[in-house]
Write a protein that holds these residues in place. Structure first.
Motif, PDB file in Angstrom:
ATOM      1  N   PRO A 127      -4.964  48.266  57.854  1.00 30.30           N
ATOM      2  CA  PRO A 127      -5.937  47.892  56.747  1.00 30.30           C
ATOM      3  C   PRO A 127      -6.370  46.451  56.737  1.00 30.30           C
ATOM      4  O   PRO A 127      -5.976  45.581  56.027  1.00 30.30           O
ATOM      5  N   ILE A 128      -7.113  46.127  57.794  1.00 30.34           N
ATOM      6  CA  ILE A 128      -7.318  44.793  58.247  1.00 30.34           C
ATOM      7  C   ILE A 128      -8.859  44.483  58.313  1.00 30.34           C
ATOM      8  O   ILE A 128      -9.096  43.229  58.577  1.00 30.34           O
ATOM      9  N   SER A 129      -9.715  45.615  58.054  1.00 30.76           N
ATOM     10  CA  SER A 129     -11.392  45.057  58.043  1.00 30.76           C
ATOM     11  C   SER A 129     -11.797  46.230  57.323  1.00 30.76           C
ATOM     12  O   SER A 129     -11.212  47.078  56.868  1.00 30.76           O
ATOM     13  N   GLN A 130     -13.172  46.016  56.950  1.00 29.98           N
ATOM     14  CA  GLN A 130     -13.848  46.808  55.957  1.00 29.98           C
ATOM     15  C   GLN A 130     -14.052  48.115  56.739  1.00 29.98           C
ATOM     16  O   GLN A 130     -13.925  49.219  56.127  1.00 29.98           O
ATOM     17  N   GLN A 131     -14.204  47.892  57.946  1.00 29.83           N
ATOM     18  CA  GLN A 131     -14.379  49.319  58.762  1.00 29.83           C
ATOM     19  C   GLN A 131     -13.220  50.105  58.356  1.00 29.83           C
ATOM     20  O   GLN A 131     -13.385  51.362  58.516  1.00 29.83           O
ATOM     21  N   SER A 132     -11.967  49.678  58.663  1.00 29.77           N
ATOM     22  CA  SER A 132     -10.832  50.358  58.469  1.00 29.77           C
ATOM     23  C   SER A 132     -10.493  50.980  57.111  1.00 29.77           C
ATOM     24  O   SER A 132     -10.032  52.212  57.104  1.00 29.77           O
ATOM     25  N   THR A 133     -11.243  50.417  56.247  1.00 29.87           N
ATOM     26  CA  THR A 133     -11.142  51.003  54.930  1.00 29.87           C
ATOM     27  C   THR A 133     -11.879  52.296  54.761  1.00 29.87           C
ATOM     28  O   THR A 133     -11.332  53.327  54.054  1.00 29.87           O
ATOM     29  N   PHE A 134     -12.871  52.440  55.257  1.00 29.92           N
ATOM     30  CA  PHE A 134     -13.652  53.817  55.274  1.00 29.92           C
ATOM     31  C   PHE A 134     -12.897  54.798  56.164  1.00 29.92           C
ATOM     32  O   PHE A 134     -12.640  55.907  55.560  1.00 29.92           O
ATOM     33  N   VAL A 135     -12.240  54.191  57.071  1.00 28.69           N
ATOM     34  CA  VAL A 135     -11.363  55.423  57.915  1.00 28.69           C
ATOM     35  C   VAL A 135     -10.220  55.813  57.226  1.00 28.69           C
ATOM     36  O   VAL A 135      -9.844  56.910  57.129  1.00 28.69           O
ATOM     37  N   LEU A 136      -9.372  54.839  56.732  1.00 30.64           N
ATOM     38  CA  LEU A 136      -8.264  55.048  55.819  1.00 30.64           C
ATOM     39  C   LEU A 136      -8.256  55.999  54.634  1.00 30.64           C
ATOM     40  O   LEU A 136      -7.265  56.793  54.261  1.00 30.64           O
ATOM     41  N   ALA A 137      -9.555  55.940  54.174  1.00 30.04           N
ATOM     42  CA  ALA A 137      -9.975  56.939  53.047  1.00 30.04           C
ATOM     43  C   ALA A 137      -9.795  58.418  53.351  1.00 30.04           C
ATOM     44  O   ALA A 137      -9.566  59.272  52.577  1.00 30.04           O
ATOM     45  N   SER A 138      -9.790  58.677  54.643  1.00 33.53           N
ATOM     46  CA  SER A 138      -9.795  60.101  55.039  1.00 33.53           C
ATOM     47  C   SER A 138      -9.126  60.412  56.358  1.00 33.53           C
ATOM     48  O   SER A 138      -9.999  60.826  57.494  1.00 33.53           O
ATOM     49  N   LEU A 139      -8.109  59.731  56.497  1.00 31.04           N
ATOM     50  CA  LEU A 139      -7.288  59.559  57.991  1.00 31.04           C
ATOM     51  C   LEU A 139      -6.172  60.599  58.163  1.00 31.04           C
ATOM     52  O   LEU A 139      -5.387  60.762  57.231  1.00 31.04           O
ATOM     53  N   ALA A 140      -5.963  61.142  59.482  1.00 25.82           N
ATOM     54  CA  ALA A 140      -4.863  62.053  59.459  1.00 25.82           C
ATOM     55  C   ALA A 140      -4.365  61.645  61.315  1.00 25.82           C
ATOM     56  O   ALA A 140      -5.102  61.129  61.717  1.00 25.82           O
ATOM     57  N   TYR A 141      -3.256  62.268  61.375  1.00 22.50           N
ATOM     58  CA  TYR A 141      -2.827  61.871  62.742  1.00 22.50           C
ATOM     59  C   TYR A 141      -2.077  63.167  63.238  1.00 22.50           C
ATOM     60  O   TYR A 141      -1.616  64.042  62.458  1.00 22.50           O
ATOM     61  N   HIS A 142      -2.213  63.270  64.626  1.00 27.10           N
ATOM     62  CA  HIS A 142      -1.718  64.514  65.312  1.00 27.10           C
ATOM     63  C   HIS A 142      -0.918  64.146  66.622  1.00 27.10           C
ATOM     64  O   HIS A 142      -1.346  63.242  67.436  1.00 27.10           O
ATOM     65  N   ASP A 143       0.472  64.402  66.490  1.00 25.32           N
ATOM     66  CA  ASP A 143       1.153  63.933  67.784  1.00 25.32           C
ATOM     67  C   ASP A 143       1.069  64.475  69.048  1.00 25.32           C
ATOM     68  O   ASP A 143       0.107  65.623  69.072  1.00 25.32           O
ATOM     69  N   TYR A 144       0.989  63.818  70.192  1.00 25.03           N
ATOM     70  CA  TYR A 144       0.505  64.079  71.367  1.00 25.03           C
ATOM     71  C   TYR A 144       1.661  65.233  71.951  1.00 25.03           C
ATOM     72  O   TYR A 144       2.688  65.161  71.889  1.00 25.03           O
ATOM     73  N   GLN A 145       0.925  66.048  72.527  1.00 28.16           N
ATOM     74  CA  GLN A 145       1.727  67.500  73.025  1.00 28.16           C
ATOM     75  C   GLN A 145       1.207  67.908  74.162  1.00 28.16           C
ATOM     76  O   GLN A 145       1.385  69.091  74.955  1.00 28.16           O
ATOM     77  N   GLY A 146       0.787  66.849  74.955  1.00 33.12           N
ATOM     78  CA  GLY A 146       0.399  67.092  76.665  1.00 33.12           C
ATOM     79  C   GLY A 146      -1.194  67.285  76.533  1.00 33.12           C
ATOM     80  O   GLY A 146      -1.834  67.187  75.471  1.00 33.12           O
ATOM     81  N   VAL A 147      -1.997  67.477  77.446  1.00 33.07           N
ATOM     82  CA  VAL A 147      -3.096  67.651  77.724  1.00 33.07           C
ATOM     83  C   VAL A 147      -3.564  69.111  76.987  1.00 33.07           C
ATOM     84  O   VAL A 147      -2.803  70.089  76.799  1.00 33.07           O
ATOM     85  N   ALA A 148      -4.549  68.847  76.129  1.00 36.29           N
ATOM     86  CA  ALA A 148      -4.687  69.866  75.059  1.00 36.29           C
ATOM     87  C   ALA A 148      -5.764  70.963  75.633  1.00 36.29           C
ATOM     88  O   ALA A 148      -6.813  71.053  75.170  1.00 36.29           O
ATOM     89  N   PHE A 149      -4.694  71.605  76.363  1.00 35.09           N
ATOM     90  CA  PHE A 149      -5.741  73.038  76.737  1.00 35.09           C
ATOM     91  C   PHE A 149      -4.756  74.424  76.407  1.00 35.09           C
ATOM     92  O   PHE A 149      -5.244  75.482  76.681  1.00 35.09           O
ATOM     93  N   ARG A 150      -3.806  74.447  75.690  1.00 36.34           N
ATOM     94  CA  ARG A 150      -3.038  75.551  75.124  1.00 36.34           C
ATOM     95  C   ARG A 150      -3.327  75.741  73.762  1.00 36.34           C
ATOM     96  O   ARG A 150      -3.231  75.148  72.946  1.00 36.34           O
ATOM     97  N   PRO A 151      -3.820  77.015  73.664  1.00 32.57           N
ATOM     98  CA  PRO A 151      -3.952  77.576  72.250  1.00 32.57           C
ATOM     99  C   PRO A 151      -2.898  77.331  71.313  1.00 32.57           C
ATOM    100  O   PRO A 151      -3.182  77.247  69.969  1.00 32.57           O
ATOM    101  N   GLU A 152      -1.736  77.369  71.703  1.00 30.24           N
ATOM    102  CA  GLU A 152      -0.553  77.437  70.880  1.00 30.24           C
ATOM    103  C   GLU A 152      -0.519  75.854  70.243  1.00 30.24           C
ATOM    104  O   GLU A 152       0.171  75.931  69.023  1.00 30.24           O
ATOM    105  N   GLU A 153      -1.342  75.056  70.547  1.00 28.86           N
ATOM    106  CA  GLU A 153      -1.471  73.600  69.967  1.00 28.86           C
ATOM    107  C   GLU A 153      -2.303  73.634  68.588  1.00 28.86           C
ATOM    108  O   GLU A 153      -2.198  72.792  67.822  1.00 28.86           O
ATOM    109  N   LYS A 154      -3.171  74.957  68.453  1.00 26.11           N
ATOM    110  CA  LYS A 154      -4.070  74.816  67.459  1.00 26.11           C
ATOM    111  C   LYS A 154      -3.699  74.748  66.098  1.00 26.11           C
ATOM    112  O   LYS A 154      -3.941  74.102  65.299  1.00 26.11           O
ATOM    113  N   PRO A 155      -2.487  75.681  65.732  1.00 28.37           N
ATOM    114  CA  PRO A 155      -2.165  75.455  64.441  1.00 28.37           C
ATOM    115  C   PRO A 155      -1.591  74.213  63.999  1.00 28.37           C
ATOM    116  O   PRO A 155      -1.849  73.587  62.665  1.00 28.37           O
TER     117      PRO A 155
END
Length: 252
Positions: A127-155
């Motif tokens: 939270p260091i800029s005005q732009q970041s505050t707009f992002v942080l209001a609706s932000l999520a994270y998803h951990d890396y599981q390799g190149v995303a071509f496997r349907p198993e990653e969807k859930p």
């Protein structure tokens, strides 16, 4: 490239969406967010069929036109015959989001250097800029599981995104969603700006000043005020004019 027009073969509503999405691709290229041909922007067509528009795989983003966009079903099978290939592997992330979020018309994914750099930082968006505050209001994270071509990653991707509009794909890049192409684009412009500012601020090597959490909590209302309650639609007409000035062939 000589790409035959398909305007006469689709509804006026579909043609308008094709023009908006083609313009979005051109603008992404213009702002330097493309990664050769290796990311995607998808848009859901209205109706119960779960049909989508996505880029013809192998074309640079500044080559894409309304007619070259490929219409596919939820399994990434072509609905309208097209001479261009599609990339089912690249559609995994997009189809996962569209399946889980009926409110989303457009999914925009990038691999920018600033976005990937921040995605690799344990603290994520700061939270260091005005732009970041707009992002942080609706932000999520998803951990890396390799190149995303496997349907198993969807859930797990769907669970991590939840109802957020900004998603950091760890060690991978950025993703935004929007109820329109305009909303997804404006969200990515803000997201990318926040990442570039963060990398720039960190390069100074001094302690950073953080925005008060109470201010972050109120940014959703501030965003509505800034755009007159219109969201991306407020700025989209001016962006279309820019796309026209750059190269009006996106409408063909």
């Amino acid at each position: 490239m000589n790409i035959p027009s398909i305007r006469a073969k689709v509804s006026e509503q579909e043609w308008q969406l094709r023009c908006d999405l083609a313009a979005c691709y051109r603008l992404v290229a213009h702002y330097g967010w493309s990664d050769l041909v290796f990311t995607h922007i998808s848009a859901r067509l209205p109706g119960p069929e779960h049909h989508f528009l996505i880029n013809p795989y192998g074309l640079m983003f500044d080559e894409i036109t309304a007619s070259s966009l490929v219409k596919v079903d939820e399994g990434c099978n072509k609905v309208i015959d097209s001479p261009f290939p599609v990339n089912p592997a690249g559609f995994v992330i997009h189809s996962a989001v569209h399946e889980a979020r009926e409110d989303v018309q457009c999914v925009l994914h990038t691999h920018t250097r600033a976005g990937v750099a921040v995605s690799a930082q344990a603290a994520g968006i700061l939270p260091i800029s005005q732009q970041s505050t707009f992002v942080l209001a609706s932000l999520a994270y998803h951990d890396y599981q390799g190149v995303a071509f496997r349907p198993e990653e969807k859930p797990s991707l769907q669970a991590d995104l939840g109802r957020a509009n900004f998603l950091v794909l760890r060690n991978h890049g950025l993703l935004t969603v929007g109820r329109t192409v305009a909303d997804a684009f404006l969200a990515m412009y803000t997201f990318e700006s926040a990442c570039q500012i963060q990398i720039g601020a960190q390069s100074g090597g001094t302690e950073l000043t953080l925005v008060d959490p109470q201010i972050v909590a109120g940014t959703a209302q501030a965003f509505k005020v800034q755009t007159g309650g219109l969201g991306g639609s407020f700025v989209w007409p001016s962006l279309l004019r820019k796309a026209e000035r750059l190269d009006p062939s996106f409408r063909t």
